[in-house]
Design an enzyme around this catalytic site. Structure first.
Site, PDB file in Angstrom:
ATOM      1  N   ALA A 142       8.468  -6.180  18.364  1.00 55.27           N
ATOM      2  CA  ALA A 142       9.670  -6.203  17.510  1.00 55.27           C
ATOM      3  C   ALA A 142      10.096  -7.652  17.237  1.00 55.27           C
ATOM      4  CB  ALA A 142      10.798  -5.422  18.186  1.00 55.27           C
ATOM      5  N   GLU A 143      10.014  -8.497  18.239  1.00 51.85           N
ATOM      6  CA  GLU A 143      10.372  -9.921  18.049  1.00 51.85           C
ATOM      7  C   GLU A 143       9.508 -10.559  16.965  1.00 51.85           C
ATOM      8  OE1 GLU A 143      11.895 -11.269  22.506  1.00 51.85           O
ATOM      9  OE2 GLU A 143       9.876 -11.792  21.911  1.00 51.85           O
TER      10      GLU A 143
ATOM     11  N   HIS B  10      16.231 -13.370  21.912  1.00 53.42           N
ATOM     12  CA  HIS B  10      16.433 -12.874  23.275  1.00 53.42           C
ATOM     13  C   HIS B  10      15.936 -11.424  23.351  1.00 53.42           C
ATOM     14  CE1 HIS B  10      18.225 -12.559  27.223  1.00 53.42           C
ATOM     15  NE2 HIS B  10      18.685 -11.382  26.861  1.00 53.42           N
TER      16      HIS B  10
ATOM     17  N   MET C 257      12.808 -21.938  28.183  1.00 48.92           N
ATOM     18  CA  MET C 257      13.500 -21.373  29.345  1.00 48.92           C
ATOM     19  C   MET C 257      14.463 -22.370  29.994  1.00 48.92           C
ATOM     20  SD  MET C 257      12.470 -18.459  28.824  1.00 48.92           S
ATOM     21  CE  MET C 257      12.861 -17.347  30.160  1.00 48.92           C
TER      22      MET C 257
ATOM     23  N   ILE D 131      18.505 -24.121  29.505  1.00 52.31           N
ATOM     24  CA  ILE D 131      19.781 -24.007  28.800  1.00 52.31           C
ATOM     25  C   ILE D 131      20.068 -25.343  28.104  1.00 52.31           C
ATOM     26  CG2 ILE D 131      22.254 -23.676  29.134  1.00 52.31           C
ATOM     27  CD1 ILE D 131      21.402 -21.970  31.659  1.00 52.31           C
TER      28      ILE D 131
ATOM     29  N   GLY E 269       3.712 -18.578  23.626  1.00 52.60           N
ATOM     30  CA  GLY E 269       3.873 -18.962  22.226  1.00 52.60           C
ATOM     31  C   GLY E 269       3.623 -17.861  21.216  1.00 52.60           C
TER      32      GLY E 269
ATOM     33  N   VAL F  35      25.504 -18.661  27.852  1.00 53.05           N
ATOM     34  CA  VAL F  35      24.145 -18.139  28.034  1.00 53.05           C
ATOM     35  C   VAL F  35      23.981 -16.899  27.156  1.00 53.05           C
ATOM     36  CG1 VAL F  35      22.501 -17.143  29.684  1.00 53.05           C
ATOM     37  CG2 VAL F  35      23.988 -19.029  30.386  1.00 53.05           C
ATOM     38  N   ASP F  36      23.163 -17.015  26.097  1.00 54.35           N
ATOM     39  CA  ASP F  36      22.875 -15.895  25.188  1.00 54.35           C
ATOM     40  C   ASP F  36      24.156 -15.306  24.593  1.00 54.35           C
ATOM     41  OD1 ASP F  36      20.141 -16.194  25.838  1.00 54.35           O
ATOM     42  OD2 ASP F  36      20.383 -14.942  27.606  1.00 54.35           O
TER      43      ASP F  36
END
Ligand code: GAR
Length: 207
Positions: free
Chosen positions: A180-181, A116, A97, A99, A17, A151-152
């Site tokens: 960075a995220e 991502h 995690m 789809i 988280g 997917v992504d």
């Protein structure tokens, strides 16, 4: 954002988280142009649920059902219902995690985003930082994108570059990508909440 109303976020995550924390703590109390209405997880003891509860955010484990990589036919409507009951404007995937497909994406059409850990379209899928390291690219990073049926593969909203260093291991690189995220995700969501986003097909611009 519509006249003074904060964008209501529903955050889904399966892990520790840290991105939820970055989004929740990015602004001094009350200053964010968004509010987190709900956190939900497919993992009963996920750190994200604990972090949400510590911040007084409603947090629910919703059982994912019988499949390993997606929600089953009981779980999917349960997630949709929880998010709708929380009057969520946008669904934010933060390390979720599984789809999401069909019914879920139709329920929140154009309103589901993900982060991502690579510069898409390079290295979609699992352990993207490891894929980048093994491939030998010199720069990787993170991508915020709309979620579509693939997917992504949805339209890219924002990216931040992270250089790969000779001494990097999978762990050190993943840690720098996560730093960075934690900058990119709250900043991008805030821009979207302030309405500073233009979408023309796959071209997405924020200010
Ligand atoms: C993040 O690094 C995110 O990019 C990744 O999971 C991590 C969750 O960390 N997501 C994916 O790989 C999705 N394909 P967190 O629980 O500390 O936010």
């Amino acid at each position: 954002m519509i006249a003074g109303n904060k964008l209501r976020l529903g955050v889904l995550g399966s892990g520790k988280g840290s991105n939820f924390k970055a989004i929740a703590d990015a602004f001094p109390a009350g200053d964010a142009p968004y509010e987190i209405a709900l956190v939900a997880s497919d993992v009963a003891d996920a750190g994200i649920l604990q972090l949400a509860r510590e911040r007084g955010v409603p947090a629910h484990f919703i059982a994912p059902g019988k499949f390993r990589t997606k929600l089953d036919e009981v779980a999917e409507p349960a997630y949709i219902r929880a998010l709708q009951e929380a009057r969520v404007d946008m669904v934010v995937l933060a390390g979720f995690m599984r789809i999401l497909k069909g019914e879920f994406l139709r329920a929140f059409s154009g309103r589901v985003i993900n982060i991502h850990p690579s510069l898409l379209p390079s290295f979609p899928g699992l352990e993207a930082w490891k894929q980048a390291l093994d491939y030998g690219v010199k720069f990787t990073g993170c991508t915020v994108h709309f979620v579509d049926q693939g997917v992504d593969s949805g339209p890219i909203i924002a990216q931040q570059v992270v250089p790969i260093l000779e001494k990097d291991t999978a762990a050190t690189l993943h840690a720098r990508i996560q730093e960075a995220e934690h900058e990119l995700y709250p900043t991008t969501i805030a821009r979207m909440a302030r309405g500073r986003i233009r979408v023309v097909g796959r071209q997405v611009w924020t200010e």
